[in-house]
Motif scaffolding. Structure first.
Motif, PDB file in Angstrom:
ATOM      1  N   GLY A   7       0.728  -1.036   0.011  1.00  0.00           N
ATOM      2  CA  GLY A   7       0.133   0.024   0.017  1.00  0.00           C
ATOM      3  C   GLY A   7       0.867   1.066  -0.145  1.00  0.00           C
ATOM      4  N   ARG A   8       1.985   1.361   0.598  1.00  0.00           N
ATOM      5  CA  ARG A   8       2.837   2.313   0.604  1.00  0.00           C
ATOM      6  C   ARG A   8       3.230   2.720  -0.643  1.00  0.00           C
ATOM      7  N   THR A   9       3.918   1.965  -1.607  1.00  0.00           N
ATOM      8  CA  THR A   9       4.153   2.242  -2.862  1.00  0.00           C
ATOM      9  C   THR A   9       3.184   2.747  -3.736  1.00  0.00           C
ATOM     10  N   LEU A  10       1.991   2.096  -3.737  1.00  0.00           N
ATOM     11  CA  LEU A  10       0.841   2.572  -4.599  1.00  0.00           C
ATOM     12  C   LEU A  10       0.386   3.936  -3.920  1.00  0.00           C
ATOM     13  N   ALA A  11       0.211   4.232  -2.513  1.00  0.00           N
ATOM     14  CA  ALA A  11       0.035   5.408  -2.142  1.00  0.00           C
ATOM     15  C   ALA A  11       1.006   6.650  -2.710  1.00  0.00           C
ATOM     16  N   ARG A  12       2.296   6.253  -2.729  1.00  0.00           N
ATOM     17  CA  ARG A  12       3.243   7.340  -3.258  1.00  0.00           C
ATOM     18  C   ARG A  12       2.788   7.853  -4.486  1.00  0.00           C
ATOM     19  N   LYS A  13       2.524   6.631  -5.372  1.00  0.00           N
ATOM     20  CA  LYS A  13       2.146   6.911  -6.801  1.00  0.00           C
ATOM     21  C   LYS A  13       0.743   7.651  -7.071  1.00  0.00           C
ATOM     22  N   ILE A  14       0.119   7.608  -6.118  1.00  0.00           N
ATOM     23  CA  ILE A  14      -1.158   8.384  -5.913  1.00  0.00           C
ATOM     24  C   ILE A  14      -0.929   9.759  -5.648  1.00  0.00           C
ATOM     25  N   ARG A  15      -0.054   9.929  -4.663  1.00  0.00           N
ATOM     26  CA  ARG A  15       0.284  11.399  -4.081  1.00  0.00           C
ATOM     27  C   ARG A  15       1.050  11.990  -5.074  1.00  0.00           C
ATOM     28  N   ALA A  16       2.067  11.512  -5.901  1.00  0.00           N
ATOM     29  CA  ALA A  16       2.645  12.136  -7.111  1.00  0.00           C
ATOM     30  C   ALA A  16       1.878  12.427  -8.063  1.00  0.00           C
ATOM     31  N   SER A  17       0.596  11.842  -8.433  1.00  0.00           N
ATOM     32  CA  SER A  17      -0.207  12.172  -9.429  1.00  0.00           C
ATOM     33  C   SER A  17      -1.003  13.409  -8.929  1.00  0.00           C
ATOM     34  N   ILE A 141      -9.618   0.418  -1.676  1.00  0.00           N
ATOM     35  CA  ILE A 141      -9.764  -0.994  -1.732  1.00  0.00           C
ATOM     36  C   ILE A 141      -9.752  -1.720  -2.986  1.00  0.00           C
ATOM     37  N   ALA A 142     -10.482  -1.167  -3.862  1.00  0.00           N
ATOM     38  CA  ALA A 142     -10.475  -1.537  -5.493  1.00  0.00           C
ATOM     39  C   ALA A 142      -9.140  -1.515  -6.164  1.00  0.00           C
ATOM     40  N   LEU A 143      -8.353  -0.307  -5.934  1.00  0.00           N
ATOM     41  CA  LEU A 143      -7.006  -0.105  -6.292  1.00  0.00           C
ATOM     42  C   LEU A 143      -6.164  -1.405  -5.857  1.00  0.00           C
ATOM     43  N   LEU A 144      -6.323  -1.635  -4.525  1.00  0.00           N
ATOM     44  CA  LEU A 144      -5.372  -2.634  -3.897  1.00  0.00           C
ATOM     45  C   LEU A 144      -5.793  -4.019  -4.516  1.00  0.00           C
ATOM     46  N   ILE A 145      -6.984  -4.139  -4.766  1.00  0.00           N
ATOM     47  CA  ILE A 145      -7.538  -5.762  -5.310  1.00  0.00           C
ATOM     48  C   ILE A 145      -6.720  -5.863  -6.764  1.00  0.00           C
ATOM     49  N   GLU A 146      -6.680  -4.729  -7.576  1.00  0.00           N
ATOM     50  CA  GLU A 146      -6.459  -4.355  -8.886  1.00  0.00           C
ATOM     51  C   GLU A 146      -4.623  -4.776  -8.818  1.00  0.00           C
ATOM     52  N   GLU A 147      -4.245  -4.535  -7.594  1.00  0.00           N
ATOM     53  CA  GLU A 147      -2.753  -4.739  -7.428  1.00  0.00           C
ATOM     54  C   GLU A 147      -2.292  -6.106  -7.616  1.00  0.00           C
ATOM     55  N   SER A 148      -3.190  -7.182  -7.222  1.00  0.00           N
ATOM     56  CA  SER A 148      -2.888  -8.478  -7.317  1.00  0.00           C
ATOM     57  C   SER A 148      -3.021  -8.993  -8.733  1.00  0.00           C
ATOM     58  N   GLY A 149      -3.549  -8.507  -9.531  1.00  0.00           N
ATOM     59  CA  GLY A 149      -3.603  -8.996 -11.155  1.00  0.00           C
ATOM     60  C   GLY A 149      -4.334 -10.203 -11.179  1.00  0.00           C
ATOM     61  N   ALA A 150      -5.192 -10.543 -10.338  1.00  0.00           N
ATOM     62  CA  ALA A 150      -6.113 -11.647 -10.476  1.00  0.00           C
ATOM     63  C   ALA A 150      -7.232 -11.514 -10.977  1.00  0.00           C
ATOM     64  N   VAL A 265      -5.251   7.108   3.131  1.00  0.00           N
ATOM     65  CA  VAL A 265      -4.806   8.660   3.193  1.00  0.00           C
ATOM     66  C   VAL A 265      -4.590   9.428   1.812  1.00  0.00           C
ATOM     67  N   ALA A 266      -3.940   8.537   0.836  1.00  0.00           N
ATOM     68  CA  ALA A 266      -3.764   9.111  -0.467  1.00  0.00           C
ATOM     69  C   ALA A 266      -4.976   9.399  -1.281  1.00  0.00           C
ATOM     70  N   MET A 267      -6.070   8.495  -0.815  1.00  0.00           N
ATOM     71  CA  MET A 267      -7.400   8.679  -1.552  1.00  0.00           C
ATOM     72  C   MET A 267      -8.050   9.954  -1.222  1.00  0.00           C
TER      73      MET A 267
END
Length: 287
Positions: A7-17, A141-150, A265-267
């Motif tokens: 989640g930390r890496t994903l959050a950094r990408k969101i904050r950068a955007s 939560i949706a973004l985290l589920i997508e990170e699985s690639g399942a 927090v990023a969202m």
């Protein structure tokens, strides 16, 4: 071996955007947070939100009240924030000390400034099948589920929750992504949770019961999203998932801490930016 969804890496990408967009604005978005009482966890969460806002250039206001504040005084503060044109987004940090009524206070926020997405008007739009703002935590939560690639379309998602208000937008989000949704609300019979858990490709837990989700509940290949957080007697934070049970299992898992929390927090920043842009007649924010 389990696969951690970072989640930390994903959050950094969101904050950068978000930061890229805010830097192009003539006036930064402004977020006001109301914090009542001395709850250590709430103060920590607000400080993390303040730090994240500063990183992306969002103006941040913290309105502090003591435990014994009257509801009338908090309502008056919300009224003032509603009327201030430079304030784009308002958040009441939960939980609130008794006897303050969270529903009444959140309902007092102007709908166009309520940033969490759980305003009664927004919830009613969900129930009626009308357009609504997806709460930031749900989109996270949706973004985290997508990170699985399942590939999860047509499969079952199990929700373990202590709040139907939280479950409503979560259910709509998962169904919108082609999953069949089953919900269990506290108090939960363990046998039923084990049976349904074994049949589920996704399990989202938001109980606040440390280590409730054990290995026997989960099928290989499942995606576990752990929203539950509890501060233990030793000061450590624990999730609902018994992470040790999955060290040698083929599952996707959000860690606690470091999973849902940073993305939520990023969202919040994404939603603050979106409210600011909508109020100013600009394009919607990136997600």
């Amino acid at each position: 071996m389990s696969h951690l969804i970072d989640g930390r890496t994903l959050a950094r990408k969101i904050r950068a955007s978000v930061k890229d967009t805010v830097e192009k604005m003539s006036e930064p978005p402004r977020l006001a947070v109301i914090l009542v009482g001395d709850d250590q966890a709430s103060h920590l969460y607000v400080s993390l939100k303040e730090k994240a806002a500063a990183e992306v250039g969002i103006a941040f206001e913290k309105h502090l009240f003591p435990d014994d504040v009257t509801e009338r005084a908090v309502l008056e503060e919300i009224r003032k924030l509603n009327e201030r044109p430079e304030v784009d987004a308002i958040l009441v940090q939960l939980p609130l000390p008794e006897p303050l009524d969270a529903v009444r206070l959140v309902s007092a926020i102007a709908a166009e400034k309520e940033v969490d997405g759980f305003h009664p008007q927004n919830l009613e739009a969900m129930r009626r099948g009308q357009p609504f703002m997806v709460p930031g935590v749900i989109e996270g939560i949706a973004l985290l589920i997508e990170e699985s690639g399942a590939n999860l379309e047509g499969q079952q998602a199990l929700l373990l929750v202590n709040s139907e208000t939280f479950a409503l937008p979560l259910t709509l989000m998962l169904k919108g992504r082609g999953l069949k949704v089953v919900m269990l609300k506290q108090p939960i019979a363990r046998d039923e949770a084990v049976n349904l858990g074994r049949q589920s490709a996704v399990i989202v837990t938001a109980l606040g019961e440390p280590k409730f989700i054990t290995g026997e509940m989960v099928a290989d290949g499942a995606v576990l999203i752990d929203v539950g957080t509890t501060r233990l007697h030793d000061g450590k934070i624990a999730g609902d998932v018994h992470a040790d049970d999955f060290k040698n299992r083929d599952v996707w898992l959000t860690p606690v801490p470091g999973g849902v929390g940073p993305v939520t927090v990023a969202m919040l920043l994404v939603r603050t930016l979106a409210l600011a842009q909508k109020r100013r007649g600009q394009t919607s924010s990136p997600e």
